[in-house]
Every structure is written in structure tokens, then in C-alpha cells.
Scaffold this active site. Structure first.
Site, PDB file in Angstrom:
ATOM      1  N   HIS A 203       1.122  -1.190  -0.432  1.00  0.00           N
ATOM      2  CA  HIS A 203      -0.061   0.399  -0.287  1.00  0.00           C
ATOM      3  C   HIS A 203       0.889   1.444  -0.176  1.00  0.00           C
ATOM      4  O   HIS A 203       0.527   2.678  -0.141  1.00  0.00           O
ATOM      5  CB  HIS A 203      -1.072   0.371   1.226  1.00  0.00           C
ATOM      6  N   ASP A 257      -0.290  -6.903   2.071  1.00  0.00           N
ATOM      7  CA  ASP A 257       0.286  -6.066   1.602  1.00  0.00           C
ATOM      8  C   ASP A 257       2.317  -6.492   1.814  1.00  0.00           C
ATOM      9  O   ASP A 257       2.265  -5.943   2.714  1.00  0.00           O
ATOM     10  CB  ASP A 257       0.028  -5.299   2.531  1.00  0.00           C
ATOM     11  N   SER A 349       4.336   2.541   8.437  1.00  0.00           N
ATOM     12  CA  SER A 349       4.058   1.192   7.267  1.00  0.00           C
ATOM     13  C   SER A 349       5.230   1.427   6.751  1.00  0.00           C
ATOM     14  O   SER A 349       5.887   2.232   5.951  1.00  0.00           O
ATOM     15  CB  SER A 349       2.782   1.726   6.319  1.00  0.00           C
TER      16      SER A 349
END
Length: 405
Positions: A203, A257, A349
């Protein structure tokens, strides 16, 4: 099941219903044991070391078998070779009348009268017998040219920081950042896993113009140019996003992910820059109850200020049952961690979840920071790297990894 290399004796082979079954496999002086995972089912498990050979075949071999389904799970520190001199099942379009299924990073079903020679792309292979039919195979570990057991990964430098959340300068050599070339700061974290590849979250880059992204290694404080001489900016040569990456938009949860970025040039390794270990030996572990370290240049609180100095915090890995309470079945290939008032946050992230092997003290990248809710209020969600070892290795054929953590 008792195995022997005496073909004439195969007619006397019987299926023994015991939890521990001794296999006498004579290949030179090789002798090892096999564990039956479930005594009520025809399910077996074997871990192989280099030089060991494991024979698998249907119960009652050389006669055909028409009993219950049987499964053999083989693991090793290395890739696995399956060579079948006999695969004999009814031949039909969908192999529905008996088959042999081989699972590597994907599953293939075989039937008819054939031979097989298959190599895994990682350190696990599963063979499933769906009767009726018969087969005879030989399984052995094989060392990839680029696999190494005499190598280094996951080292950590001493920290001069006491009681704070700032990391020491280049304390974590495997840490990398992803940045836009036209603005300061990091948009996501990443982890160095080899000289040309970093691991991150899908992402982080799915909606980015990757021609305007770069990978930063050896960084500590992105607002300073003097705190370390290890910082290098690398152009991106290739972007590999997991083909089944998806997002549950209602909850902003991520599935599969994971992504790989290949650098234009080799990342130069040294004391201050180097790879994390990957969980080749612990790919099945949940790490529940273990303390882990998460890193990032993200927000220091929910919607708070960005940190220009690399931050670290310690979280505790939760069990899958605890994760299911928050995130349900999405956690099949993910894991969650929690500590009250601590967490990864926005812009963290893609960074690593690092577990320290208690025996070797090496840092193993067991997770990728993926999603969370309000930074510390609830457990965070992380992609489980062990579930994707097959995929990582298959996508990076030119990479060299330490298979011993």
C-alpha cells in the site's frame, strides 16, 4: 508408515498407527525418524538436512491404494527436490479420479501415468495423495547456488540512547526508507533483505509514481546531513507488488500487503548498513508472547508530528485467537502486536517488525507494518513475512539470502 529401500519387501509394508514412527531408510548410512502429525489420519511431517534422502509412497505399495487421503509435509533449511519415478492414477481432464498434488508456492495436481521432477522455491513442500492410485517418490534438500549458511544478517549496533524512543545512530543497519525525490521526509519504511532488494508494504507504493521514488539506506535523522556518513539514496530499478494485494476499504485493512523494490545498484554493506535475516527457520512460527521491535520515521502520535529521527518501540506479539477478535479471518497471513500506549503509526507503514533470535541474537524481519487503529489504542496489523518466503524467493532469483538466522 515403515519405509525401506528393498523393493521386494514393499508388499509387507503396513501403515502403523503410532504418534512416533521410526523410518529405516538406508541410503549409505542414512537413518532418521518421521513424525506422524495426526494418528487418526494419514498425515506425516519430516524436516530434512542436506545429505538426507526421504522416500514417500502410498500405503500398500507396490499395490494401488484406495484408502483415506494422505499428506506428507517436508521442510528444510534449503530448497526441496521431489523426484517421482512412478505416478500412476486414472487419467482424466480434472484429475478427479485419484491424483497426486504437489504444493510449493502454488499447488499442481497430477494424474495419469507419469514421472515428476520438481523443485520448490523455498524450504517447504507438501505432497497430497488422493486415492485411488499409487506413486513412489524420492525427496531431498538441495542447496541453491545463492543460498548461504556461512553469512551474516540481522546485526545490530550499540545504542547510546537510554530510556528514549529515538534509535541510536545506525543502530538498525537493515532499516531503509522510501521517499519522494521532490520533497523531504519519508513516506514509508522498508527493510533491506539483500544487496539489491528491500521489503515493504504494497500500500506504500500502489498509488505512487515510482519513477519519482527513491530508497534511502543508512539514514538516522533525515533533517540533518552530518549525523552519519552512511546515508545513500538509491534509485529504483523494479517494483514487485504481490498480485493478490487488496484492501478492505470499509476498515482500511490490507490483505497480502507486501512488495519488493529492487535498487538500480548494489547496496554497499558494512557495520552501518546491512540486511535483516528472513525467517527461513521460523516461517511457521506465530511468535506469540515474544517481544518485537518496530521502527519508523512516522507520526509520534495519532495525527501528531512526524519524527525526523528514526524511532523504535517494543511491542508484544499476540496469539492468532487474540488477533481474530479484532480483525477476523483477515489475519490468516498476518499477525498483530500490542503494548499499551505504544505502536507504529502513520508513515511507519512498510517498516520492519524485528524479532531477535535468542540463540544467535540476530534480528529477523518477521513482519511488515501494515495497518492500525488510532496508533496504540488497538493492536496493529502486520504482514507475516514467513507466509511469503516462497513468494519472496521466487521473485528475487538473483538475490542471496542467509538461510540460517
Amino acid at each position: 508408515m515403515i519405509f525401506t529401500n528393498n523393493i521386494a519387501a514393499f508388499q509387507n509394508v503396513v501403515l502403523v498407527k503410532k504418534v512416533k514412527i521410526v523410518l529405516l531408510i538406508f541410503y549409505g548410512s542414512i537413518m532418521f525418524s518421521m513424525t506422524q502429525v495426526n494418528k487418526e489420519e494419514c498425515d506425516y511431517y519430516q524436516n530434512l538436512n542436506l545429505g538426507e534422502i526421504y522416500y514417500i509412497y502410498n500405503p500398500r505399495y507396490p499395490l494401488p491404494y484406495s484408502g483415506s487421503k494422505c499428506t506428507w509435509t517436508i521442510t528444510s533449511y534449503h530448497r526441496i527436490n521431489l523426484k517421482c519415478s512412478l505416478v500412476e492414477f486414472s487419467e482424466n481432464k480434472n484429475c478427479n479420479a485419484g491424483s497426486l498434488t504437489v504444493k510449493k508456492n502454488f499447488a499442481n495436481k497430477y494424474c495419469g501415468n507419469i514421472t515428476l521432477n520438481i523443485e520448490s522455491t523455498s524450504n517447504k513442500m507438501t505432497v497430497i495423495l488422493t486415492p485411488p492410485g499409487r506413486f513412489f517418490c524420492e525427496v531431498r534438500p538441495i542447496k541453491r547456488v545463492k543460498d548461504s549458511t556461512n553469512c551474516n544478517c540481522g546485526w545490530k549496533n550499540p545504542s547510546r540512547i537510554v530510556g528514549g524512543t529515538n534509535t541510536g545512530i545506525n543502530e538498525f543497519p537493515m532499516m531503509a526508507g522510501i521517499k519522494r525525490t521532490y520533497e523531504p521526509g519519508m513516506i514509508c519504511g522498508a527493510t533491506i533483505i539483500s544487496k539489491r532488494y528491500v521489503l515493504t508494504a504494497a500500500h506504500c507504493i500502489i498509488d505512487e509514481n515510482t519513477t519519482k521514488l527513491a530508497i534511502v539506506v543508512g539514514e538516522h535523522d533525515w533533517s540533518s546531513k552530518t549525523e552519519t556518513n552512511a546515508t545513500v539514496l538509491h534509485s529504483i530499478n523494479k517494483v514487485i507488488i504481490h498480485p493478490k494485494y487488496d484492501i478492505i476499504e470499509k476498515d482500511d485493512w490490507q490483505i497480502n500487503d507486501i512488495a519488493l523494490l529492487k535498487t538500480e545498484k548494489d547496496i554497499k554493506f558494512g557495520d552501518k548498513v546491512g540486511p535483516a535475516c528472513l525467517p527461513f527457520q521460523h516461517f511457521l512460527d506465530s511468535f506469540a508472547g515474544s517481544d518485537v521491535t518496530v521502527l519508523g520515521w512516522g507520526h509520534t502520535s495519532f495525527n501528531g508530528m512526524l519524527s525526523h529521527i528514526l524511532q523504535k518501540t517494543t511491542l508484544n506479539m499476540l496469539t492468532q485467537v487474540e488477533c481474530y477478535k479484532y480483525y477476523g479471518n483477515i489475519m490468516v497471513n498476518a499477525m498483530c502486536a500490542y503494548a499499551k500506549g505504544k505502536d507504529a503509526c502513520q508513515m511507519d507503514s512498510g517498516g520492519p517488525v524485528l524479532w531477535q533470535n535468542p540463540r544467535t541474537k540476530r534480528l529477523v524481519n518477521i513482519g511488515i507494518i501494515s495497518w492500525g487503529a488510532e496508533c496504540g489504542k488497538y493492536p496493529n496489523g502486520n504482514t507475516k513475512v514467513g507466509s511469503y518466503i516462497d513468494w519472496i524467493v521466487s521473485q528475487t532469483p538473483d538475490a542471496e539470502y542467509c538461510v540460517i538466522e
